[in-house]
Write an enzyme that holds these catalytic residues in place. Structure first.
Site, PDB file in Angstrom:
ATOM      1  N   HIS A  63       0.853  -1.243   0.144  1.00 59.97           N
ATOM      2  CA  HIS A  63       0.022  -0.109  -0.180  1.00 59.97           C
ATOM      3  C   HIS A  63       0.834   1.217   0.093  1.00 59.97           C
ATOM      4  O   HIS A  63       0.248   2.067  -0.343  1.00 59.97           O
ATOM      5  CB  HIS A  63      -0.802   0.130   1.317  1.00 59.97           C
ATOM      6  CG  HIS A  63      -1.649  -1.344   1.499  1.00 59.97           C
ATOM      7  ND1 HIS A  63      -2.579  -1.661   0.443  1.00 59.97           N
ATOM      8  CD2 HIS A  63      -1.797  -2.103   2.440  1.00 59.97           C
ATOM      9  CE1 HIS A  63      -3.308  -2.750   0.756  1.00 59.97           C
ATOM     10  NE2 HIS A  63      -2.626  -3.052   1.935  1.00 59.97           N
ATOM     11  N   HIS A  93       6.023   6.770   6.322  1.00 57.86           N
ATOM     12  CA  HIS A  93       5.575   6.534   5.062  1.00 57.86           C
ATOM     13  C   HIS A  93       5.121   7.698   4.190  1.00 57.86           C
ATOM     14  O   HIS A  93       5.038   8.826   4.736  1.00 57.86           O
ATOM     15  CB  HIS A  93       4.552   5.355   5.200  1.00 57.86           C
ATOM     16  CG  HIS A  93       3.207   5.771   5.972  1.00 57.86           C
ATOM     17  ND1 HIS A  93       3.093   6.016   7.331  1.00 57.86           N
ATOM     18  CD2 HIS A  93       2.127   6.393   5.146  1.00 57.86           C
ATOM     19  CE1 HIS A  93       1.863   6.328   7.444  1.00 57.86           C
ATOM     20  NE2 HIS A  93       1.282   6.827   6.330  1.00 57.86           N
ATOM     21  N   HIS A  95       2.267   8.949   0.935  1.00 62.27           N
ATOM     22  CA  HIS A  95       1.175   8.989  -0.086  1.00 62.27           C
ATOM     23  C   HIS A  95       1.352   9.733  -1.180  1.00 62.27           C
ATOM     24  O   HIS A  95       2.221  10.960  -1.077  1.00 62.27           O
ATOM     25  CB  HIS A  95       0.004   9.554   0.671  1.00 62.27           C
ATOM     26  CG  HIS A  95      -0.410   8.820   1.835  1.00 62.27           C
ATOM     27  ND1 HIS A  95      -1.061   7.629   1.913  1.00 62.27           N
ATOM     28  CD2 HIS A  95      -0.107   8.950   3.219  1.00 62.27           C
ATOM     29  CE1 HIS A  95      -1.146   7.244   3.173  1.00 62.27           C
ATOM     30  NE2 HIS A  95      -0.489   7.855   3.881  1.00 62.27           N
ATOM     31  N   GLU A 105      -2.672  13.693   1.064  1.00 65.54           N
ATOM     32  CA  GLU A 105      -3.928  13.213   1.510  1.00 65.54           C
ATOM     33  C   GLU A 105      -4.887  14.493   2.029  1.00 65.54           C
ATOM     34  O   GLU A 105      -6.004  14.733   1.775  1.00 65.54           O
ATOM     35  CB  GLU A 105      -3.792  12.394   2.661  1.00 65.54           C
ATOM     36  CG  GLU A 105      -2.986  11.100   2.047  1.00 65.54           C
ATOM     37  CD  GLU A 105      -3.689   9.763   2.876  1.00 65.54           C
ATOM     38  OE1 GLU A 105      -3.230   9.612   4.134  1.00 65.54           O
ATOM     39  OE2 GLU A 105      -4.153   8.808   2.199  1.00 65.54           O
ATOM     40  N   HIS A 118       4.118  11.039   6.318  1.00 69.15           N
ATOM     41  CA  HIS A 118       3.498  10.858   7.391  1.00 69.15           C
ATOM     42  C   HIS A 118       4.394  10.153   8.588  1.00 69.15           C
ATOM     43  O   HIS A 118       5.238   9.094   8.114  1.00 69.15           O
ATOM     44  CB  HIS A 118       2.289   9.735   7.428  1.00 69.15           C
ATOM     45  CG  HIS A 118       1.098  10.547   6.505  1.00 69.15           C
ATOM     46  ND1 HIS A 118      -0.063   9.859   6.335  1.00 69.15           N
ATOM     47  CD2 HIS A 118       0.852  11.868   6.562  1.00 69.15           C
ATOM     48  CE1 HIS A 118      -0.904  10.648   5.727  1.00 69.15           C
ATOM     49  NE2 HIS A 118      -0.259  11.938   5.888  1.00 69.15           N
ATOM     50  N   THR A 198      -5.675   7.085   7.900  1.00 64.71           N
ATOM     51  CA  THR A 198      -6.138   7.343   6.629  1.00 64.71           C
ATOM     52  C   THR A 198      -6.229   6.101   5.762  1.00 64.71           C
ATOM     53  O   THR A 198      -6.454   6.102   4.699  1.00 64.71           O
ATOM     54  CB  THR A 198      -5.486   8.320   5.738  1.00 64.71           C
ATOM     55  OG1 THR A 198      -3.991   7.682   5.640  1.00 64.71           O
ATOM     56  CG2 THR A 198      -5.128   9.586   6.580  1.00 64.71           C
ATOM     57  N   VAL A 199      -5.883   4.985   6.306  1.00 62.91           N
ATOM     58  CA  VAL A 199      -6.019   3.513   5.775  1.00 62.91           C
ATOM     59  C   VAL A 199      -6.908   2.728   6.674  1.00 62.91           C
ATOM     60  O   VAL A 199      -6.611   2.811   7.849  1.00 62.91           O
ATOM     61  CB  VAL A 199      -4.598   2.830   5.281  1.00 62.91           C
ATOM     62  CG1 VAL A 199      -3.942   3.896   4.368  1.00 62.91           C
ATOM     63  CG2 VAL A 199      -3.792   2.514   6.446  1.00 62.91           C
TER      64      VAL A 199
END
Ligand SMILES: CCOC(=O)CCc1ccc(S(N)(=O)=O)cc1
Ligand SMILES: [Zn+2]
Length: 262
Positions: A63, A93, A95, A105, A118, A198-199
């Site tokens: 992901h 990590h 995004h 995000e 993040h 957010t996941v």
């Protein structure tokens, strides 16, 4: 929906089928409307104190890719800002999106950034582990840093150079001697609000600290993120690139966003 992802059949629009929290009262990310943010003069600055020896591995979850830190002791922590007590560094990590026009995000006044970093911490003063803290309303603290396209970022090089070792889902590789504070902007002004992962599992346990200023990365560096695979090396389905892994913004549902700056 077998296992969640970012495609039409298993993406953010259907996560609620397996994860009902998706329609919860404090979901993330959000669009930060700057004129509605309340300047809170009582908010102290946040402080990070990271030991580079905490860094352990870099891994591809399918992901995103993340750098995992040794969180067995309070060696690397964040304090201050909206936080009560110290929160221990767990992982960082990113995004991103399929092109340089969007992929972050959070948004600011509807503005898209091309990516977002993040840095994830958990409340080690009150809870015994990350997984335990992740179930609590004050369990996690995540620093969100926007990425913008600009100069080559020499501090990001160590990470992008390691992506060849973790190109496929499930791969991990040693990654040591790294202090994430090198990826923070000079100005530490921030917005803060109570939100969620957010996941999936979308747990509503995150105190978000979103920095106002982005850091610059080159278009070439961001394009390297998109060449990481979301599939395993032996996946029978055709290999597919991790082209995007952002969740759209979620309803504010009456929450207040505070600003550390005027
Ligand atoms: C309880 C297990 O939960 C996890 O492993 C979640 C890890 C995880 C941590 C932070 C985030 S984010 N994008 O909100 O910063 C997503 C996922
Ligand atoms: Zn994230």
């Amino acid at each position: 929906m077998n296992n969640w992802g970012y495609a039409d059949h298993n993406g953010p629009n259907v996560w609620h089928e397996l994860f009902p929290l998706a329609n919860g009262e404090r979901q993330s990310p959000i669009d930060i409307i700057t004129t509605a943010a309340i300047h809170d003069p009582s908010l102290p600055p946040f402080n990070v104190d990271y030991d580079p020896s905490s860094a352990k591995v870099i891994m591809n979850s399918g992901h995103t890719f993340s750098i995992e830190f040794d969180d067995g002791e309070d060696k690397s922590v964040v304090r201050g800002g909206p936080l009560h007590g110290s929160y221990r560094l767990r992982q960082l990590h990113f995004h991103w999106g399929p092109c340089d026009d969007y992929g972050a995000e959070h948004k600011v006044d509807g503005r898209d950034y091309p990516g977002e970093l993040h840095i994830v911490h958990w409340n080690s003063e009150k809870y015994s582990s990350f997984v335990d803290a992740a179930q609590k309303p004050d369990g996690l603290a995540v620093l969100g840093i926007f990425l913008k396209i600009g100069e080559h970022n020499v501090n990001l090089e160590k990470i992008t150079n390691a992506l060849d070792d973790i190109n496929f889902k499930g791969k991990q590789s040693s990654f040591t001697n790294f202090d994430p504070s090198c990826l923070l902007p000079v100005c530490k002004d921030f917005w803060t609000y109570p939100g969620s992962l957010t996941v999936p599992p979308l747990l509503e346990s995150v105190m978000w600290i979103v920095l106002k200023d982005p850091i610059a990365v080159s278009s070439r560096q961001l394009s390297r993120f998109r060449r990481v695979f979301s599939t395993t090396e032996t996946d029978e389905t055709e290999s597919c690139y991790m082209a995007k892994n952002y969740r759209p913004v979620q309803p504010l549902k009456g929450r207040n966003v505070r600003a550390s700056f005027l």
